[in-house]
Design an enzyme around this catalytic site. Structure first.
Site, short mmCIF file in Angstrom:
data_model
loop_
_atom_site.label_atom_id
_atom_site.label_comp_id
_atom_site.label_asym_id
_atom_site.label_seq_id
_atom_site.Cartn_x
_atom_site.Cartn_y
_atom_site.Cartn_z
N HIS A 171 25.12 21.68 -21.81
CA HIS A 171 24.92 20.27 -21.46
C HIS A 171 26.25 19.74 -20.93
O HIS A 171 27.19 19.52 -21.70
CB HIS A 171 24.47 19.49 -22.69
CG HIS A 171 23.94 18.13 -22.36
ND1 HIS A 171 24.30 17.44 -21.21
CD2 HIS A 171 23.09 17.31 -23.03
CE1 HIS A 171 23.68 16.28 -21.19
NE2 HIS A 171 22.94 16.18 -22.28
N CYS A 176 24.41 10.71 -20.32
CA CYS A 176 23.88 11.97 -19.80
C CYS A 176 22.91 11.79 -18.65
O CYS A 176 22.43 12.77 -18.08
CB CYS A 176 23.23 12.75 -20.94
SG CYS A 176 24.40 13.06 -22.29
N HIS A 211 15.34 17.39 -18.21
CA HIS A 211 16.60 17.18 -18.94
C HIS A 211 16.80 18.35 -19.89
O HIS A 211 17.90 18.89 -19.98
CB HIS A 211 16.53 15.85 -19.68
CG HIS A 211 17.84 15.40 -20.23
ND1 HIS A 211 18.93 15.16 -19.42
CD2 HIS A 211 18.25 15.15 -21.51
CE1 HIS A 211 19.96 14.78 -20.18
NE2 HIS A 211 19.57 14.77 -21.44
#
Length: 410
Positions: free
Chosen positions: A335, A170, A301
Site C-alpha cells: 500500500h 489513500c 483499492h
C-alpha cells in the site's frame, strides 16, 4: 479562451512516470505488472526491533542523482525526490521537451498521505534525544507537504504554473488526477502533471500495526485467509493534455480520462462504508458517460484487510449485476498510500494500451464473501475499452476514476 470553455475538451494521458518497488520507469513497471512481480521484503528504513513482523515494499535501487538535474536531492525529502523524478520521467515519456512544457500553462497536483513524515519521524527522534537545538534546519525545511509539488516545479523549471498538494490520504492520487482532468477539460491549463507520492515511514507503519492490519508476510487481496496490508512507497505522475494538443504534436496516447467521482461520507475514522462507495462508483459512471456493463475490469483499492475487501466487493456488487474482473496491485506494490491510486491509474493506462489485466498475486482461494474474479497470480490478455480505478481513504474519502481507450469521435 471563451470558445474553449463553451465546449469541454477531451483529456488524454500521454506520459507516465513511475517509481515503484517492482520497477522504476514505465518499461520496468510494465514488465513487473505483467510478471506479477513482488516488491515485498523486510523493512530497512527504520529500526523494526520490537515488531513481531515488519515486511514492506521499499524501493532499493532509487538514486535521485540519476533522475534529478535541477533540484538538489539533499534539499528534498524522499517522497519529494520520488515525485520530482517521476515527473521528469513522465515529461520525457510524453515526448515533450522542457522548453515545450515551460511554454505552456501548467498544473502540478500531487496527492499524499504522509508527505515527508519520514523526515518528521527523524526530527522527532532527534528532539526527544537531544532537544530542539539538535534539529537539522535543512531537514526541517524540506519536511513540509508542499515540497511534493514544488519540487516538480523546481526540477522542471516551470513558471506559469499552479502547484498543489492534496492530502486526502489513500485516495489522494485519484483526487489529484481528477483535479488535473478538470483543469485541462475547462481550458484553465494546457498540461497537467498529476499523481501521488509517499515514502515508507515509521509513523504510518506503526499506526497500521497497532490497528492490527499489518500482514505478517505478504498482502493477499480478496484471499480467504488474508491478513492485512503491507506499507509501500513510490510515486506515479501522469502527463495529461487535451486531445487536440496530443493529436497536433503526434503524441502517443495511453488512454482517455473519461471522468471521475468523489464523495466523503465521514461515517467512520477508518472503516469504509459500502453504500457510500457504491454511490461514488455510480457518480463516476454518470460523469464519465458509461454504464456498469461498459467496464472491462476494476482496479480495486484492494488493501487485503478483512474490512476493506468485503466492503469494497459488496459496493461493487451493488452497482454491477455481474462484476467484471476485479484486481488489486497492492499484492505487488504494497500500500503506497497517497501514491496508490496514482500508480493504479498508471497501471490501468498501461493495461488499456498493452491489452492485458494485471494479476492479483499471492492468491490461493478467493474469499466467498468477496466473490470476485481477481485474476489470480497470472496476468490475463484482454482487449480493454473502459477501466475503473477505485480509491478509498480514512474518514470516508472515496475517489473513482474512469479511463477509456482513445477512439476517434464517431
Amino acid at each position: 479562451m471563451h470558445d474553449e470553455r463553451q465546449s469541454p475538451r477531451r483529456v488524454v494521458i500521454t506520459g507516465l512516470g513511475v517509481v515503484t518497488s517492482i520497477g522504476i520507469g514505465v518499461t520496468e513497471f510494465l514488465a513487473g505488472l505483467r510478471a506479477g512481480r513482488s516488491g515485498v521484503k523486510p523493512i530497512t528504513s527504520f529500526d523494526t526491533t520490537g515488531f513481531a513482523h515488519a515486511n514492506g515494499a521499499e524501493i532499493d535501487e532509487f538514486d535521485p542523482a540519476e533522475w534529478l538535474e535541477r533540484a538538489d536531492a539533499a534539499e528534498l525529502g524522499r517522497a519529494s525526490q520520488f515525485s520530482a523524478a517521476a515527473a521528469r520521467m513522465a515529461v520525457a515519456d510524453a515526448g515533450l521537451s522542457l522548453d515545450e512544457v515551460r511554454a505552456r500553462r501548467a498544473l502540478v497536483s500531487v496527492g499524499t498521505t504522509d508527505a515527508e513524515s519520514r523526515d518528521l519521524d527523524n526530527l522527532i527522534g532527534v528532539q526527544v534525544e537531544h532537544g530542539p537545538e539538535g534539529l537539522d534546519p535543512v531537514i526541517a525545511r524540506r519536511s513540509t507537504a508542499g515540497r511534493l509539488s514544488s519540487s516538480i516545479v523546481r526540477e522542471l523549471g516551470l513558471t506559469d504554473v499552479e502547484a498543489v498538494t492534496i492530502p486526502t490520504a489513500c485516495a489522494a492520487g485519484n483526487y489529484a488526477i481528477g483535479y488535473g482532468f478538470d483543469a485541462i477539460r475547462d481550458g484553465d491549463v494546457d498540461v497537467s502533471l498529476c499523481g501521488g507520492a509517499d515514502a515508507v515511514c515509521r509513523k504510518t507503519f506503526t499506526g497500521f500495526y497497532r490497528l492490527g492490519t499489518i500482514a505478517p508476510e505478504v498482502c493477499q487481496p480478496f484471499e480467504r485467509d488474508r491478513k492485512g496490508i503491507l506499507t509501500g512507497e513510490g510515486a506515479g505522475i501522469l502527463v495529461m493534455e487535451s486531445l487536440d494538443s496530443a493529436l497536433a504534436r503526434g503524441a502517443r496516447i495511453y488512454a482517455e480520462v473519461l471522468g471521475y467521482g468523489l464523495n466523503c461520507d465521514a461515517n467512520h475514522p477508518v472503516a469504509p462504508d459500502r453504500d457510500s462507495l457504491a454511490r461514488c462508483i455510480e457518480l463516476a459512471h454518470r460523469n464519465a458517460g458509461v454504464k456498469p456493463e461498459d467496464i472491462d475490469f476494476i482496479s480495486a483499492h484492494g488493501t487485503g484487510t478483512k474490512a476493506n475487501d468485503v466492503t469494497e466487493s459488496g459496493a461493487i456488487r451493488q452497482v454491477f449485476e455481474t462484476p467484471p474482473p476485479t484486481i488489486s496491485i497492492k499484492g505487488m506494490l504494497g500500500h503506497t498510500m497517497g501514491a496508490a491510486s496514482a500508480l493504479a491509474s498508471a497501471a490501468c493506462a498501461l493495461a488499456i494500451k498493452e491489452g492485458f489485466i494485471p494479476p492479483t498475486i499471492n492468491h490461493t482461494e478467493t474469499d466467498p464473501e468477496c466473490g470476485v474474479d481477481c485474476v489470480p497470480n497470472t496476468a490475463r490478455e484482454a482487449d480493454l475499452d473502459v477501466v475503473q480505478n477505485n480509491a478509498l481513504a480514512f474518514a470516508g474519502n472515496n475517489a473513482v476514476l474512469i479511463l477509456g481507450r482513445y477512439r476517434d469521435a464517431v
